[in-house]
Write an enzyme that holds these catalytic residues in place. Structure first.
Site, PDB file in Angstrom:
ATOM      1  CB  VAL A  77      -1.196  -0.002   1.412  1.00 39.34           C
ATOM      2  CG1 VAL A  77      -1.891  -1.062   1.045  1.00 39.34           C
ATOM      3  CG2 VAL A  77      -0.446  -0.157   2.250  1.00 39.34           C
ATOM      4  CD  GLU A  78       0.028   5.357   3.295  1.00 37.73           C
ATOM      5  OE1 GLU A  78       1.612   5.586   3.197  1.00 37.73           O
ATOM      6  OE2 GLU A  78      -0.787   5.576   3.800  1.00 37.73           O
ATOM      7  N   GLY A  79       2.256   3.295  -2.656  1.00 41.10           N
ATOM      8  CA  GLY A  79       3.465   3.030  -2.746  1.00 41.10           C
ATOM      9  C   GLY A  79       3.789   1.491  -3.795  1.00 41.10           C
TER      10      GLY A  79
END
Ligand SMILES: Cc1cc2nc3c(=O)[nH]c(=O)nc-3n(C[C@H](O)[C@H](O)[C@H](O)COP(=O)(O)OP(=O)(O)OC[C@H]3O[C@@H](n4cnc5c(N)ncnc54)[C@H](O)[C@@H]3O)c2cc1C
Length: 808
Positions: A497-499
């Protein structure tokens, strides 16, 4: 002889002036002075002066230099310059640079690093950690959460709302806690040691989402309405960007909003008709307000001339007709609330855009700006906190668990894994502290947040695997007493997640780092994009010659550091850490040189050569990670007993820098250039190695032996000693076992028999019968035996529970 001396002086002067980054005019004047001396000594004649004039004059006369050098190079640069999309441009413009820029530029100022203030908690933040956070940790049983409820219990949800856990980032004027980034990190670290469902649930509303977007960009009406409601949990937010077609390439979302007139709550208003299909959205199944990212279009020109307004963020109450929400994904047995949502022809007023209609099309910029802060807090803190707890637990278990008549932690093979866990726990805490400290200084450190997110989540995953190996079957058999398996199962969530991490390493860290941290590249790119030709040429000329001087200086510094072993690099301390500063300075110069040469040699291809970019990013990353460790060591008072942890962490980082450079040169497309660079960087070959076995041994001992150093390693984690907190109970058992060992030895010696180190209660009886131990000592043996048996036990279930999948 005079000629040789003159030449040596000329080369030394050139070298020195480029190392100290002298300006072109200072260098020209100094060289001219040397030429005059040479003329007096009859070494320099007319031809040499002519040559000097031919080179020096055009370089020093602005108009000539610009016309004949900078202009053709600007034209060439425009041709080879990588094309940038608007989303890439906005990502680059977002955020700030900090100490990452110093590390990137080849000559870090270590005093500056140590002068950054040490992050501290306010008394209010401390009280929150010691009060509600401690209480919350005691309320949560991770097995019940993950296995029985697949959610947090109702009373925990209520406790979170009542104590404003979802409002750590919200300002006091709206009723929030307004904690520093450092304090948020400490809260998340403590929670994650207990349950990752808990830390994810608390982390998300305090990270990228409606709360932060509203505070940064919301209109006053939006802030006044939503923020107080978010503070007390009357609204549960989520943020929906990802869709089935657009994951990593989030800028490509197909979700749309079309500006049109429509009826809303009985009135005709200007609004937008939204259609979306989103997935993986954390808190979506229970959200009351959906932060939605979509592409806004204005085909009927109701707002202006532009049809494709671009990515826009709006706040959509989830009870509006046409919204499907509530279904859940099941992320790796860590069942925090997460699921898809769809919207079909949902009509809302334009006022629902965060920041109002004037923020139409500004969504991507808003998101990347917020991400440059949030990415350094939530996932890295969850990773660091998890590993700090795991480090202590694994150390304790390694001493408690015996095989071959020895604690397993004494076996060299196990020491190797323990050292990795201990060294990385020290590093991860250092990095979260430094990165959140930067945010509290007002930075939005986009490159640092990418480095922090990538490396801490990767290290967490690797350390959990090590911890699982050390625990053997105890780590594998699931049940209420297994304190590792859920972290092991859930580790890839943080990585994704988040990149997602492969993308973060391959594209973001160096891609942003090179442009943001380099002193001239951004200026060159901006000049090349400037439609005003005259200004473009002047700016480009200035940046270009600064860049050339910068590049020469880094080559000189690299060469000088290699030849001198970097022994003359000034350092802030003259102790065991001295060499680390020198080597990091040396690698920093290497990075600056390699970066320029890679950009020059590969041009726009560098963007596609992700593995070159990834390795340059690795060098920058490990420079940052090691710097954070040196700062931690200093900020904590340079405790000599902590030195092994610092040494392990820095030596591991230095080794990884060497590996990254070595692999980069090995794979550099131009072989001759690579060979030359290798000669400059590693004239004697690559010489660094991983931390030595003896250092591994020392770190492994630290993990297994209670001490102030070990306490600092687990600082802030939930280790309260009671029978419901497995980690507290493990700490107690470790102490009991260590206290029992000399008593056990006393009995063995007195009875002249080497008993196995189990059934300590029986040993106690024998000791009492032989009158060689006191009753207090016997009690200690009995207590240690109870703890030992508990610590090595694994859960078992009725077979019908397993068959009915109740127990898996
Ligand atoms: C549990 C969970 C919670 C989430 N929460 C939210 C949320 O609250 N809100 C939200 O909007 N989103 C959320 N996400 C989405 C998350 O941010 C995405 O999963 C993530 O961005 C990756 O997208 P993807 O899973 O579709 O992978 P893909 O984009 O399909 O990528 C697959 C792989 O390819 C790699 N890759 C892709 N492009 C490149 C490239 N150019 N170079 C190198 N490698 C590349 C990726 O690194 C990855 O390893 C969540 C996801 C999960 C699993």
């Amino acid at each position: 002889m005079d000629i040789i001396i003159w030449l040596i002086v000329a080369i030394s002067l050139t070298w020195f002036m480029s190392s100290v980054r002298s300006s072109l005019s200072t260098y020209t004047l100094s060289f001219a002075a040397l030429m005059v001396i040479g003329t007096f000594l009859d070494i320099i004649g007319f031809v040499s002066w002519l040559l000097f004039a031919v080179i020096a004059l055009p370089l020093n006369i602005d108009s000539v230099r610009q016309q004949f050098i900078s202009m053709p190079l600007l034209a060439l640069f425009k041709k080879i310059m990588p094309q940038m999309s608007t989303t890439e441009q906005e990502a680059l413009d977002a955020g700030t640079t900090w100490f990452d820029a110093d590390l990137f530029r080849g000559n870090p100022d270590w005093t500056k690093l140590h002068n950054f203030p040490k992050p501290r908690l306010s008394s209010e933040e401390k009280a929150f950690l010691n009060g509600p956070v401690e209480e919350l940790c005691a309320m949560v049983n991770d097995w019940e959460v993950t296995h029985e409820h697949a959610d947090l219990p109702t009373e925990v949800w209520q406790f979170l709302k009542d104590n404003k856990f979802f409002a750590m980032i919200i300002k006091k004027k709206h009723g929030g806690l307004e904690f520093s980034a450092y304090a948020q990190s400490r809260v998340l670290q403590k929670l994650t040691g207990v349950s990752s469902v808990l830390s994810s649930t608390v982390g998300v509303p305090n990270s990228l989402g409606p709360g932060e977007l509203l505070q940064e960009y919301g209109t006053k009406e939006q802030q006044d309405y939503y923020l107080p409601r978010l503070v007390v949990g009357d609204e549960i937010p989520c943020f929906a960007l990802t869709s089935p077609e657009a994951g990593s390439d989030a800028g490509a979302i197909p979700d749309t909003g079309v500006i049109c007139h429509g009826e809303f709550e009985g009135k005709e208003v200007l609004g937008m008709r939204l259609n979306w299909d989103k997935r993986y959205i954390t808190l979506a199944p229970i959200a009351t307000v959906l932060g939605l990212a979509f592409k806004l279009q204005d085909p009927d020109h109701l707002l202006g001339d532009i049809v494709e307004l671009g990515i826009t963020c709006a706040l959509i109450p989830t009870d509006i007709e046409g919204i499907a929400i509530g279904r859940r994904h099941f992320p790796l047995n860590v069942p925090f609330q997460n699921g898809p949502t769809q919207g079909k022809d949902v009509f809302v007023p334009l006022d629902y855009i965060i920041g109002g209609p004037e923020m139409a099309g500004q969504g991507w910029r808003m998101l990347v700006e917020c991400l440059s802060v949030g990415r350094a807090i939530t996932l890295p803190s969850n990773s660091a906190g998890g590993i700090k707890t795991v480090a202590l637990a694994t150390g304790a278990y390694s001493h408690i668990r015996r095989q071959f008549k020895l604690p397993i932690g004494k076996m060299e093979g196990v020491e190797e894994a323990l050292a990795r866990i201990g060294g990385n726990a020290y590093l991860m805490d250092a990095v979260t502290t430094m990165s959140t400290g930067a945010i509290d200084l007002g930075e939005k450190p986009s490159v640092i947040s990418a480095i922090t997110k990538y490396h801490l989540t990767e290290k967490m995953r690797a350390c959990v695997i090590d911890a699982m190996d050390v625990h053997g079957g105890k780590g594998i058999c699931m049940g209420p007493n297994n304190y590792l398996a859920r972290s092991y199962q859930g580790a890839p969530i943080a990585v994704t997640v988040e990149g997602a991490n492969i993308l973060t390493r391959s594209l973001i860290i160096y891609g942003q780092g090179a442009i943001r941290c380099h002193p001239y590249v951004l200026a060159e790119l901006q000049a090349a994009n400037n439609p005003n030709n005259e200004q473009a040429l002047s700016d480009f000329d200035h940046a270009l010659f600064g860049h050339v001087g910068f590049a020469i200086s880094n080559i000189s510094r690299s060469l000088w550091c290699s030849l001198s072993g970097s022994r003359f690099v000034p350092t802030p301390f003259n102790d065991e850490t001295r060499r680390y500063y020198q080597l990091l300075s040396r690698f920093s110069a290497n990075l600056a040189m390699l970066s320029d040469i890679a950009m020059l040699a590969l041009g726009s291809d560098l963007k596609r050569k992700e593995r070159i970019s990834a390795r340059l990013g690795d060098v920058l990353s490990h420079l940052y990670l090691a710097s954070a460790c040196l700062k931690r060591y200093n900020d904590e008072g340079r405790e000599a007993d902590d030195l092994p942890l610092l040494k392990w962490a820095v030596e591991d980082s230095l080794y990884k820098i060497q590996v990254a450079i070595d692999e980069l040169l090995h794979n550099f497309p131009n072989k001759w250039l690579a060979a030359t660079l290798r000669l400059i960087i590693f004239p004697m070959g690559a010489w660094l190695s991983l931390p030595k076995d003896t250092l591994d041994h020392t770190v492994a001992r630290i993990l297994q032996t209670p001490s102030p150093t070990r306490t600092r390693l687990g600082q802030g984690q939930f280790l309260t000693r009671n029978n419901t907190n497995v980690f507290g109970r493990l700490e107690q058992t470790l102490e009991d076992i260590i206290n029992a060992e000399p008593i056990f030895d006393k009995v063995c010696k007195a009875l002249n028999e080497k008993f196995p180190f189990y059934q300590l209660d029986v040993v106690a009886e024998k000791g009492l019968a032989a009158e060689v131990i006191s009753s207090a000592e016997a009690e200690l043996l009995v207590k240690a035996e109870q703890g030992r048996k508990w610590a090595i036990a694994v859960d078992d279930f009725d077979s019908s529970d397993i068959e009915n999948k109740k127990a898996t």
